[in-house]
Enzyme design. Sequence first.
Site, short mmCIF file in Angstrom:
data_model
loop_
_atom_site.label_atom_id
_atom_site.label_comp_id
_atom_site.label_asym_id
_atom_site.label_seq_id
_atom_site.Cartn_x
_atom_site.Cartn_y
_atom_site.Cartn_z
CD GLU A 26 -50.37 11.35 2.61
OE1 GLU A 26 -50.52 12.49 3.09
OE2 GLU A 26 -49.44 11.05 1.84
CD GLU A 76 -50.40 15.03 -1.36
OE1 GLU A 76 -49.60 15.97 -1.15
OE2 GLU A 76 -51.37 14.80 -0.62
#
Length: 571
Positions: A348, A203
Amino acid sequence: LELPVFARFASPVPFNLPVLAVTGLEQRKPKLGTKNMGWITVTIRIVCLFTLLWSVNGIGVNWGTQTSHPLPPDTVVRMLRENGIQKVKLFAADYGILKALGKTGIEVMVGIPNDMLASVGGSMKAAEKWVAKNVSEHISSNNVNISVRVQEDLLLRLRLERGVEWLLTDVYMIQKGLIYKDCQVSFSNFHDILYRYVAVGNEPFLETYNGSYLHITLPALSNIQSALIKAGIGSQVKVTVPLNADVYASSNTYPSGGDFRTDIFDPMLKIVKFLNDSNSPFTVNIYPFISLYTDSNFPVEYAFFDGNATPLNDGGTLYYNMFDANLDTLAHALQKNGFGNLPIIVGEIGWPTDGDRNANIEYARRFNQGFMSHISGGKGTPMRPVPIDAYLFSLIDEDEKSIDPGNFERHWGIFYFDGQVKYPLNLGTTNSGALIPAKGVQYLERKWCVMKLSAPLDDPQVAQSVSYACGLADCTSLGYGTSCGNLDARGNISYAFNSYFQKNNQLEKACEFPNVSVIAKTDPTPTVGNCKFPIMIQPYYESAGRRFGCGQMPLPLVSVLLLLLLTVVQL
């Protein structure tokens, strides 16, 4: 439908087409002199169309290691195998974990932390060194399977029951050694060629990073891929970068308005093009819980998969849950920019069990089981009606994760820190339909550190001691709406003391808060509710000396530092 004994699928298997599944196998004896010789009759059942593909893709898990007392890797790997989990995503290349995963057939996506992006992105030599140490070494010595497994020359021998064999070509993803009972199909006799993913960063474009990794992520991707090619494994190992769902947004609040964020539009397009050119997937992390956590007006039912929410009508396409709408916003963004066929991996997805009023056992069970049921049909989303490749977040709770985003960060696991099951969850990977806990876990002695009954609540040492304990241990289960939110004042204080005591391996000095604490042999866990005063597991020390339990330091050093700290507190 009659198929020849040796059948060959078109090359390659398209990403958006289901893999054919077969059942009701009946091998006929050939009739001499007829055109039926060498043919078999196979009944194709619609109910089985997805069974093979779901078994091929399966569900993966994220295995994080930000914990004071990690379970031994062999213990976790055994738990993965007993639960039928065939894919795991790692956030860093941990030697002991990769060694334990070797020769298991479990697919691995291995990560490069964000703080290494500048190094591998700024130096080809650094990228080559990372690949040699963390990928090539494990391929040659441990046979670690990092992601997708195919057969040499893209030919896979598929053995059906009763000895009938097919040859398939260009299978997108397949697993070894599984038996598909509904379809009466099993896979065997692989000649392994390892096709792997390296997750470059995690991220890196989060808005909270203020562009710190904006211009180094693509060079890191490129250098790592080049290093893989130079190492002779570039055709087997591909790179990807797990991105948060905040890299895209909708201009009209509907999925069809999806596009990449304007402030990172150019860097994102360059990365997407690189992924497309290198035959790598786009990896995205999607968290409906975060939307519920950050927006008090977010409709709760829309976070789940029960179909109880008022649907979002996007030009006649109905979205009954946030996950589908979010994923299709990405799909529209990719299509809008000319990359509509780029594969997507959900890196995720999950729901925490503590640390917030919406982070609880029931919601986590409801979400994760709903997600499993949602994807088990293989229908995907309205924009991407294909099976979804996903990794649950996460496998085990991590008591040393940063709580800057919220106290829930330490409670994402489907298992507790000790590998014990939190709630019923059917992943569709075991015969029992239930999770199987870790076995052989060693615990410390059954004793707890609690507040003295004789100590007054207004003792000036209490507040200071609780602040100290919670600052160095984990008190995220305390507070409004949490699992231990109903404790009285003494219960809260005892919980803080015990958390510090357990984290420091029950050292006596770790329960010497001045005149207010005592070691007890009676479990202070309430008889009602989900609150627990846990006993810590034995610290794990890796034999290779690369990692220690309890703060990553040998126990004697921890003891010395602890004594010094407590002395300071007493002064």
